[in-house]
Every structure is written in structure tokens, then in C-alpha cells.
Design an enzyme around this catalytic site. Structure first.
Site, short mmCIF file in Angstrom:
data_model
loop_
_atom_site.label_atom_id
_atom_site.label_comp_id
_atom_site.label_asym_id
_atom_site.label_seq_id
_atom_site.Cartn_x
_atom_site.Cartn_y
_atom_site.Cartn_z
CE LYS A 106 -3.65 -10.01 -13.43
NZ LYS A 106 -4.60 -8.97 -12.99
CB VAL A 108 -10.88 0.05 -9.16
CG1 VAL A 108 -10.73 1.21 -10.13
CG2 VAL A 108 -10.92 -1.28 -9.89
N GLY A 109 -9.01 -1.84 -6.77
CA GLY A 109 -9.18 -2.86 -5.75
C GLY A 109 -9.56 -4.22 -6.27
#
EC number: 6.3.3.3
Length: 241
Positions: free
Chosen positions: A37, A13-14
Site C-alpha cells: 500500500k 470503486v472496490g
């Protein structure tokens, strides 16, 4: 907000490009930035992951990655199949809190959607956000189907005592269809949270200098940018609202 958790309503979804835009905009505002992350999947040991891509696009940010698994699966599944230790929410929270002592802003990027499992006990990014008492930025797609997943994500956050910081459209098409144009009004309504930005489709392919120059124009002042939701609606969906 020293720590901002960034989740998607699903995969692809970006989310990483939005994370890079938030990082680039904060850097342009003079803030020091770290990107964490929580769990990287689907990337070989010698390949750059999402945190490295954020740094490539955004500029000089501190990057950290807690675990990496080779198969493109949910972190809990990828860890199990690789025979490796999973990441637990408390580890994500501890790493983010440590980075927050050394940076003005820490961006914690999840893997896929909010409830993707990190470990066999069902730990998720939402659990890490609750441990951090951190706001959660939701990255959503522009078109048909986004209202359901965005509302479900916002409801889940609130059920855990967390407030969505806002919604950013992860990939705004050059020629938006009717659903995308209507969603400019409907997304903040169903989420009960403001629309805080819209990143043009294909932005991740920009040269880093162009990306950094443009990023502040994609995000609202709450994210250190200059994007205006009402002006965007008038320009992209004239006469509809």
C-alpha cells in the site's frame, strides 16, 4: 508479471476488494504474494488499513505500507496537514522492486485514482508504475459515468508509455441497470483493454474462507482465475450483444 499496479478510476470503486481477489486467486494458484500500500490515508495508527484488509480476505500474503496519514484526503494533502513526510514515486518503486525479489507477485495498491498526488512535486502512482515498467490493472465501477473516467485513465496510462493490463469491475450489482449491462461491452471498447473480471457487490463482507473460494471465479485466466467475459455478458445482459 512480477509486479502489478492496481488503480481505481476514482475513490470507493472496490479497489481494495479487487486487490484481495487478485491476491487470493494468485495464492490459490500456488504463487507467493506481497501487497504494498503506497500511502494509507484516513486510518488511525492502531486501525487496520487496506493492506491488512487484503490479508484478512485473501490469506497469507506479505503486507507493507509506506506511510499512513490520519485524514481521509489525497496523500500529498494528508501528509502536509499532518506535518509528515510524503511518499515519493521512487520510494514506491524501490519497495515494490525489493518485494519482487522475494515473491512471485507484488500487488501495488494506489490511493484513489491514477493521478492522485503523493507529494508536492505532483508525483503519482502512474510515475511509480513507469519507474517499475509495470502493467496497471484498472478497477472501475459498473454503472453510469464509468466510461468517461475509465477512458481518461487508459489514455493517461498510454500517454506515459504504459499499457492498461485490463479492467475489473469492482462492484457488480445483483440487479444491474441498463447502463451497467451496456458497459460490459463499452468498457473494454473505450479503454482499449480487456475486461478481466467482475467482483460481485458486497464481496468484501464475505467470510474469508468464502471469499477465497469464490475469488478465482471473479477473475479471468490472465489473473489466474476462470472468469469468462463473454459468458458473463450472455448471463448478465442476455440478448443485448
Amino acid at each position: 508479471m512480477p509486479v502489478l499496479v492496481i488503480t481505481g478510476t476514482g475513490t470507493e470503486v472496490g479497489k481494495t476488494v479487487v486487490t484481495a481477489a487478485v491476491a487470493a486467486t494468485a495464492l490459490a494458484a500456488g504463487r507467493s504474494v506481497a501487497v504494498l500500500k503506497a500511502a494509507q490515508t484516513g486510518v488511525a495508527p492502531d486501525e487496520p488499513g487496506d493492506a491488512a484488509e487484503v490479508a484478512r480476505l485473501a490469506g497469507p500474503v506479505t503486507t507493507a505500507e509506506l506511510a499512513r496519514y490520519p485524514e481521509p484526503l489525497a496523500p500529498a494533502t494528508a501528509a502536509r496537514r499532518a506535518g509528515r513526510a510524503p511518499v515519493h514515486p521512487h520510494e514506491v518503486a524501490e519497495a515494490a522492486a525489493k518485494l519482487a525479489t522475494e515473491h512471485d507477485l507484488v500487488l501495488v495498491e494506489g490511493a484513489g485514482g491514477l493521478l492522485v498526488r503523493f507529494d508536492a512535486a505532483g508525483g503519482t502512482l502512474a510515475d511509480a508504475a513507469r519507474l517499475l515498467s509495470a502493467p496497471v490493472l484498472v478497477v472501475a465501477p459498473a454503472g453510469l459515468g464509468t466510461l468517461n473516467t475509465t477512458e481518461l485513465t487508459a489514455r493517461e496510462l498510454r500517454s506515459r508509455g504504459l499499457e492498461p493490463a485490463g479492467i475489473v469491475i469492482g462492484s457488480w450489482p445483483e440487479a444491474p441497470d441498463l447502463a451497467a449491462r451496456c458497459n460490459l461491452a463499452d468498457l473494454p471498447d473505450v479503454a482499449g483493454a480487456p475486461l478481466l473480471g467482475s467482483v460481485p457487490a458486497g464481496s468484501g463482507a464475505l467470510a474469508p474462507a468464502g471469499f477465497r473460494a469464490a475469488a478465482p471465479h471473479w477473475l479471468a485466466p490472465r489473473l489466474d482465475g476462470s472468469w469468462d467475459a463473454e459468458a458473463f455478458r450472455v448471463r448478465e445482459a442476455p440478448g443485448m450483444f
